[in-house]
Every structure is written in C-alpha cells, then in structure tokens.
Scaffold this active site. Sequence first.
Site, short mmCIF file in Angstrom:
data_model
loop_
_atom_site.label_atom_id
_atom_site.label_comp_id
_atom_site.label_asym_id
_atom_site.label_seq_id
_atom_site.Cartn_x
_atom_site.Cartn_y
_atom_site.Cartn_z
N ASP A 249 51.66 45.43 33.80
CA ASP A 249 50.35 44.78 34.06
C ASP A 249 50.14 43.07 35.02
OD1 ASP A 249 47.72 44.56 32.00
OD2 ASP A 249 48.41 41.70 31.85
N GLU B 227 49.01 48.01 38.47
CA GLU B 227 48.17 46.96 38.97
C GLU B 227 48.40 45.81 39.91
OE1 GLU B 227 45.20 46.70 34.52
OE2 GLU B 227 46.42 44.69 34.80
#
Length: 280
Positions: free
Chosen positions: A230, A259
């Site tokens: 993340d 990400e």
Amino acid sequence: MIVNFDETNPDGWEYNKRPNNITNLTDYIIYELHVRDLTTHSSWTGTESYRGTFMGLTESGTTFTSGETTVTTGLDHLEELGVNAVQLLPIFDFGYVDEIQEHNNPNYPNAFNWGYMPYNFNTLEGSYSTNPFDGKARINEFKQAVMALHDKDIRVIMDVVYNHTGESSTSNFHKIVPGYYHRMTSEGGFYNGSGTGNETASDRAMMSKFMVDSVEFWATEYNLSGFRFDLMALHDVDTMNNIQSMLEDIDPTLIVYGEPWNGGTSPLSESIRADKDNIE
C-alpha cells in the site's frame, strides 16, 4: 503472547510449500479478496460459525440456487474463476474493529473494515478468527485457509501496509523510540504522506530492517507467495529492493508489487521513492 509456532500447525502443514503454478511472474492471475466478503452474504451456505472468518475460506461444497440455476460460492467459486492467486486485503492486526464485540454481538455495526490502519504488523487480525480470545486459534485457522487455497492450486498474496501506523503518538513504534520510526516535522509533528495521520520512515535503518524481517516472517511462517504494498512511494527504493532480493532467495516465484504513489505530501526525497519515476 509467546508462541511456539510448531504447535499452531494444522495436520499436513509443510513449510515452504506452494502450488507449482508459476514459472514467470507474468503467470500470476490474481483475484483481490476481502476475508469477510467471501462468506458473509446470506447466499453462502457454509458453517454458520465460519462466516467472515479464515475458516470460511476453507469450506468447499457451498452453493446458491435461484429457480433452476445453481452456482458455486465461496472457495469453490474462487477455483471456478480460474485464478491462481488471491490477494487478501489486510489480515494483520488492525484498528477500528472491536474483536470482542465482533465475536459476541451479532448486531455489532463495525464488523466490516478494509483493514488499512495497522496496529501489530506481525499479528493476525482476531476478528477473522472463530475464537479471538485464543491467539493460537487465529494462527492455526489462517494456516488452514492457506492450505485450503493451495489445495485448489491457488497461491496467497498479502496486502501489506507498512507506510503508516493506525495511531500516531500512541503507536507502538512511537512509544518504543519517539520520533524515530515516523517522519517528523521540525515542530515535532507527524508528516502525513499517507493521508491517514502519519508516515513511517523506511529510509531509517531499523524501520527498513523491521520491514524486511516482517515480510520474511510472513512469507516463511505462512507460506505466502507475494506481497502487495500500500502507498509504496512512501518507502525508499533500497528497502523495497532488499525485500525483493530476500524473497527471491526464499523462492524466485514470490511476487512483490504495490501502489507507486503516496497519499499526501512527504519529505522523502523524490530520487529514492519507490514510485513510477524510479522503476528500473
């Protein structure tokens, strides 16, 4: 809690065992899955006490019938999809779900949570266990879930959130060494590159080491096959490369992705961020 992990292993558990379904990393066909989503709907006909838990992931033979049409649900549905890996939304211990209330109160309104507010990074989330009061239960049950998915030729990938902690000044990291594990402003506040109140400092030696050691623990103790990061741009490239290298030494088919952006303004130098601009 002090754990002898050998005492938590289900019958048939073997370390470093994964489905032999990946030759190249591009072979992965990944389905993103929330533990609770698979089994909490009324159409799921499995064991009632398994709803929303790791054990719900283990149960075959559930179906839903509408008129003359019957379809598979739960674990068998995942197999039917033809995927070879599931990416589980956070399964580590996270905030905003009261495990006691979730277990004892069928009308508890906060049972569902995406899980992106980490508390204890190396501990499994108790609300996904049939017995949150027994730490060994959640370990054993998650290992059963991994085995069940592996038996369907499906690997397990973990969604990890090392970029921030669920609390800031009251977080475990800040209590251990105030101001070290997070990026702090000159006024003593917390930088908020995550958009959730703080950001961790992977560019500092002990935070970087914690991340590498933690990922290694999850990969080896639970036979996981990959990690989705993340807000990966809040981490530095060296730490991410060290994680990748460590996992390749365990098994070259383990996958790392994430990400390549952040959720706010960060003081981390753009030249070392694990983002789109620094892909090699």
